[in-house]
Motif scaffolding. Structure first.
Motif, PDB file in Angstrom:
ATOM      1  N   ALA A 161      23.229  42.647 -13.296  1.00 38.16           N
ATOM      2  CA  ALA A 161      22.721  43.711 -12.419  1.00 38.16           C
ATOM      3  C   ALA A 161      21.853  43.192 -11.283  1.00 38.16           C
ATOM      4  CB  ALA A 161      21.953  44.744 -13.252  1.00 38.16           C
ATOM      5  N   TYR A 162      20.988  42.228 -11.568  1.00 41.57           N
ATOM      6  CA  TYR A 162      20.092  41.723 -10.524  1.00 41.57           C
ATOM      7  C   TYR A 162      20.835  40.931  -9.447  1.00 41.57           C
ATOM      8  CZ  TYR A 162      20.357  37.008 -12.520  1.00 41.57           C
ATOM      9  OH  TYR A 162      20.807  35.779 -12.957  1.00 41.57           O
ATOM     10  N   GLN A 163      22.117  40.604  -9.715  1.00 46.45           N
ATOM     11  CA  GLN A 163      22.895  39.834  -8.752  1.00 46.45           C
ATOM     12  C   GLN A 163      23.696  40.717  -7.781  1.00 46.45           C
ATOM     13  OE1 GLN A 163      24.857  36.227 -10.534  1.00 46.45           O
ATOM     14  NE2 GLN A 163      24.219  37.147 -12.476  1.00 46.45           N
ATOM     15  N   VAL A 164      23.818  42.009  -8.095  1.00 47.34           N
ATOM     16  CA  VAL A 164      24.625  42.902  -7.263  1.00 47.34           C
ATOM     17  C   VAL A 164      24.125  42.968  -5.821  1.00 47.34           C
ATOM     18  CG1 VAL A 164      25.367  45.291  -6.923  1.00 47.34           C
ATOM     19  CG2 VAL A 164      25.497  44.249  -9.193  1.00 47.34           C
ATOM     20  N   PRO A 165      22.802  43.051  -5.571  1.00 44.73           N
ATOM     21  CA  PRO A 165      22.354  43.072  -4.172  1.00 44.73           C
ATOM     22  C   PRO A 165      22.840  41.868  -3.365  1.00 44.73           C
ATOM     23  CG  PRO A 165      20.573  43.759  -5.601  1.00 44.73           C
ATOM     24  CD  PRO A 165      21.667  43.263  -6.495  1.00 44.73           C
ATOM     25  N   PHE A 166      22.914  40.707  -4.010  1.00 44.99           N
ATOM     26  CA  PHE A 166      23.457  39.543  -3.307  1.00 44.99           C
ATOM     27  C   PHE A 166      24.919  39.751  -2.949  1.00 44.99           C
ATOM     28  CE2 PHE A 166      26.197  35.816  -3.893  1.00 44.99           C
ATOM     29  CZ  PHE A 166      25.854  35.114  -2.741  1.00 44.99           C
ATOM     30  N   ILE A 167      25.699  40.289  -3.880  1.00 42.28           N
ATOM     31  CA  ILE A 167      27.121  40.533  -3.608  1.00 42.28           C
ATOM     32  C   ILE A 167      27.277  41.440  -2.387  1.00 42.28           C
ATOM     33  CG2 ILE A 167      29.249  41.558  -4.501  1.00 42.28           C
ATOM     34  CD1 ILE A 167      28.473  38.938  -5.873  1.00 42.28           C
ATOM     35  N   ILE A 168      26.499  42.520  -2.355  1.00 42.82           N
ATOM     36  CA  ILE A 168      26.580  43.468  -1.250  1.00 42.82           C
ATOM     37  C   ILE A 168      26.191  42.789   0.062  1.00 42.82           C
ATOM     38  CG2 ILE A 168      25.731  45.644  -0.321  1.00 42.82           C
ATOM     39  CD1 ILE A 168      27.424  45.981  -2.844  1.00 42.82           C
ATOM     40  N   SER A 169      25.053  42.098   0.053  1.00 44.85           N
ATOM     41  CA  SER A 169      24.571  41.477   1.297  1.00 44.85           C
ATOM     42  C   SER A 169      25.493  40.359   1.758  1.00 44.85           C
ATOM     43  CB  SER A 169      23.148  40.953   1.113  1.00 44.85           C
ATOM     44  OG  SER A 169      23.105  39.922   0.136  1.00 44.85           O
ATOM     45  N   GLU A 170      26.041  39.603   0.819  1.00 42.92           N
ATOM     46  CA  GLU A 170      26.911  38.484   1.201  1.00 42.92           C
ATOM     47  C   GLU A 170      28.208  38.987   1.832  1.00 42.92           C
ATOM     48  OE1 GLU A 170      28.649  34.744   1.749  1.00 42.92           O
ATOM     49  OE2 GLU A 170      26.564  35.402   1.556  1.00 42.92           O
ATOM     50  N   LEU A 171      28.776  40.040   1.274  1.00 43.67           N
ATOM     51  CA  LEU A 171      30.031  40.557   1.826  1.00 43.67           C
ATOM     52  C   LEU A 171      29.807  41.345   3.112  1.00 43.67           C
ATOM     53  CD1 LEU A 171      31.903  41.500  -1.461  1.00 43.67           C
ATOM     54  CD2 LEU A 171      32.382  39.595   0.084  1.00 43.67           C
ATOM     55  N   ILE A 191      36.461  47.445 -13.876  1.00 47.52           N
ATOM     56  CA  ILE A 191      37.105  48.114 -12.739  1.00 47.52           C
ATOM     57  C   ILE A 191      36.194  49.226 -12.211  1.00 47.52           C
ATOM     58  CG2 ILE A 191      39.011  49.657 -12.099  1.00 47.52           C
ATOM     59  CD1 ILE A 191      40.798  47.914 -13.950  1.00 47.52           C
ATOM     60  N   ARG A 192      35.514  49.928 -13.091  1.00 43.84           N
ATOM     61  CA  ARG A 192      34.562  50.950 -12.647  1.00 43.84           C
ATOM     62  C   ARG A 192      33.437  50.297 -11.838  1.00 43.84           C
ATOM     63  NH1 ARG A 192      33.663  54.624 -11.521  1.00 43.84           N
ATOM     64  NH2 ARG A 192      32.212  55.807 -12.839  1.00 43.84           N
ATOM     65  N   LEU A 193      32.988  49.115 -12.251  1.00 43.68           N
ATOM     66  CA  LEU A 193      31.980  48.389 -11.487  1.00 43.68           C
ATOM     67  C   LEU A 193      32.534  47.983 -10.125  1.00 43.68           C
ATOM     68  CD1 LEU A 193      29.237  46.979 -11.207  1.00 43.68           C
ATOM     69  CD2 LEU A 193      30.227  45.009 -12.412  1.00 43.68           C
ATOM     70  N   GLN A 194      33.754  47.498 -10.101  1.00 42.86           N
ATOM     71  CA  GLN A 194      34.419  47.154  -8.849  1.00 42.86           C
ATOM     72  C   GLN A 194      34.479  48.374  -7.929  1.00 42.86           C
ATOM     73  OE1 GLN A 194      38.465  45.943  -9.487  1.00 42.86           O
ATOM     74  NE2 GLN A 194      38.895  45.552  -7.320  1.00 42.86           N
ATOM     75  N   GLU A 195      34.793  49.521  -8.514  1.00 42.92           N
ATOM     76  CA  GLU A 195      34.879  50.762  -7.752  1.00 42.92           C
ATOM     77  C   GLU A 195      33.527  51.114  -7.133  1.00 42.92           C
ATOM     78  OE1 GLU A 195      36.548  55.323  -8.585  1.00 42.92           O
ATOM     79  OE2 GLU A 195      36.222  53.933 -10.246  1.00 42.92           O
ATOM     80  N   LYS A 196      32.441  50.969  -7.889  1.00 43.60           N
ATOM     81  CA  LYS A 196      31.105  51.284  -7.386  1.00 43.60           C
ATOM     82  C   LYS A 196      30.709  50.365  -6.241  1.00 43.60           C
ATOM     83  CE  LYS A 196      27.631  52.426  -9.862  1.00 43.60           C
ATOM     84  NZ  LYS A 196      26.523  52.447 -10.846  1.00 43.60           N
ATOM     85  N   ILE A 197      31.002  49.070  -6.384  1.00 42.83           N
ATOM     86  CA  ILE A 197      30.643  48.128  -5.328  1.00 42.83           C
ATOM     87  C   ILE A 197      31.483  48.369  -4.080  1.00 42.83           C
ATOM     88  CG2 ILE A 197      30.639  45.667  -4.699  1.00 42.83           C
ATOM     89  CD1 ILE A 197      29.836  45.052  -7.583  1.00 42.83           C
ATOM     90  N   ALA A 198      32.753  48.712  -4.256  1.00 43.72           N
ATOM     91  CA  ALA A 198      33.610  49.031  -3.117  1.00 43.72           C
ATOM     92  C   ALA A 198      33.071  50.247  -2.370  1.00 43.72           C
ATOM     93  CB  ALA A 198      35.043  49.270  -3.587  1.00 43.72           C
ATOM     94  N   GLU A 199      32.613  51.251  -3.114  1.00 41.43           N
ATOM     95  CA  GLU A 199      32.036  52.432  -2.478  1.00 41.43           C
ATOM     96  C   GLU A 199      30.792  52.053  -1.679  1.00 41.43           C
ATOM     97  OE1 GLU A 199      31.284  55.151  -5.638  1.00 41.43           O
ATOM     98  OE2 GLU A 199      33.394  55.693  -5.914  1.00 41.43           O
ATOM     99  N   GLU A 200      29.959  51.184  -2.217  1.00 43.53           N
ATOM    100  CA  GLU A 200      28.754  50.736  -1.521  1.00 43.53           C
ATOM    101  C   GLU A 200      29.103  50.019  -0.218  1.00 43.53           C
ATOM    102  OE1 GLU A 200      24.634  50.132  -0.943  1.00 43.53           O
ATOM    103  OE2 GLU A 200      25.679  51.368  -2.437  1.00 43.53           O
ATOM    104  N   LEU A 201      30.200  49.295  -0.244  1.00 42.91           N
ATOM    105  CA  LEU A 201      30.631  48.551   0.938  1.00 42.91           C
ATOM    106  C   LEU A 201      31.484  49.395   1.881  1.00 42.91           C
ATOM    107  CD1 LEU A 201      31.539  45.207  -0.853  1.00 42.91           C
ATOM    108  CD2 LEU A 201      29.709  45.494   0.835  1.00 42.91           C
ATOM    109  N   GLY A 202      31.911  50.554   1.425  1.00 40.54           N
ATOM    110  CA  GLY A 202      32.735  51.421   2.252  1.00 40.54           C
ATOM    111  C   GLY A 202      34.149  50.916   2.435  1.00 40.54           C
ATOM    112  N   VAL A 203      34.698  50.272   1.396  1.00 35.83           N
ATOM    113  CA  VAL A 203      36.058  49.737   1.477  1.00 35.83           C
ATOM    114  C   VAL A 203      36.886  50.257   0.307  1.00 35.83           C
ATOM    115  CG1 VAL A 203      35.287  47.663   2.676  1.00 35.83           C
ATOM    116  CG2 VAL A 203      35.476  47.632   0.174  1.00 35.83           C
ATOM    117  N   GLU A 204      38.178  49.996   0.347  1.00 35.35           N
ATOM    118  CA  GLU A 204      39.079  50.393  -0.719  1.00 35.35           C
ATOM    119  C   GLU A 204      38.927  49.467  -1.927  1.00 35.35           C
ATOM    120  OE1 GLU A 204      43.025  50.343   0.825  1.00 35.35           O
ATOM    121  OE2 GLU A 204      42.522  51.552   2.584  1.00 35.35           O
TER     122      GLU A 204
END
Length: 258
Positions: A99-109, A177-190
């Protein structure tokens, strides 16, 4: 070890192909830690359209309650408190590890949509090297790539050191996959492809007959008889289980004074 690659449009289709491949082509090897034999192969499972229906296989041990609880564990960390319980109940949860690594994923992408650095490491060497139950999930990597229509999609690559195909794989894949879906929504992508590799995909001897029955069903029955639609049916069943799941969580918190 045998290398097997399976692909399917939906998660149940890919899962059913993996069950068939492991049962028919897996190698019988000893498993001293659990005092039984196992069928094993290195298997990579690719789901081309993770959100396509049907999303839920009926060929699992459990149902709406178990899937929803696992989803809540992965996405919301509802049992993370068990790590710090006085009795030291658990050494880790996947949610606590990632969980603490998700902000990095968002910012990096967001920094570089074509990055190859969007990786969350789940393995903790200090804990897992001396743990009787080390983490099976090792890493999660995301790639954002262009689609044919000019938009972008988030692809997910999962690595497990070990994965029980009969008892764990579907729960793992569905929640990730649900986690993938949440991160995709945060990034505004499919949501793009979901690829799930286990270096040791296996089923234990105690489940051989269960898998045999699953394979019989896969070969003899239409896919409609073996699956549920998520969005217009199974999701509602899962939501109905939330009160009983949270009741269990609160009881556990009271037990461990959390």
């Amino acid at each position: 070890m045998k290398e097997i690659f399976v692909t399917g449009k939906t998660l149940p289709e890919a899962y059913h192909k993996a069950l068939t491949e492991l049962y028919e082509n897996g190698e019988i090897v000893d498993c001293p830690d659990y005092k039984q034999l196992q069928k094993e192969a290195s298997i990579t499972v690719c789901v081309e359209e993770p959100l396509a229906e049907p999303r839920v296989s009926r060929l699992i041990i459990g149902g709406a309650h178990e899937i929803k609880q696992y989803e809540l564990e992965i996405l919301d960390g509802i049992l993370d408190f068990m790590i710090s319980a006085a009795e030291n109940v658990w050494e880790y949860t996947y949610h606590d590890r990632y969980a603490y690594q998700v902000p990095f994923i968002i910012s990096e992408l967001k920094r570089n949509p074509y990055s190859r650095r969007a990786i969350m490491n789940i393995r903790d060497f200090k804990v897992d090297s001396s743990n009787d139950d080390p983490a099976c999930l090792q890493s999660i990597q995301y790639f954002m790539r262009d689609t044919a229509d000019g938009s972008r999609a988030l692809h997910c690559k999962i690595l497990f050191r070990s994965n029980d195909l009969a008892e764990a794989f579907f729960y793992n894949a569905f929640a990730l996959i649900r986690l993938q879906e949440k991160i995709a929504e945060e990034l505004g992508v499919e949501v793009g492809t979901y690829t799930h590799r286990s270096n040791s995909m296996h089923c234990y001897e105690k489940d051989f007959d269960l898998i045999k029955g699953y394979i019989k069903g896969i070969k003899e029955r239409p896919i409609e008889d073996l699956t549920y639609n998520y969005t217009d049916f199974f999701k509602e069943l899962m939501e109905e289980e939330v009160p009983s799941i949270m009741k269990m969580v609160n009881e556990q918190k009271a037990k461990y004074n959390k």
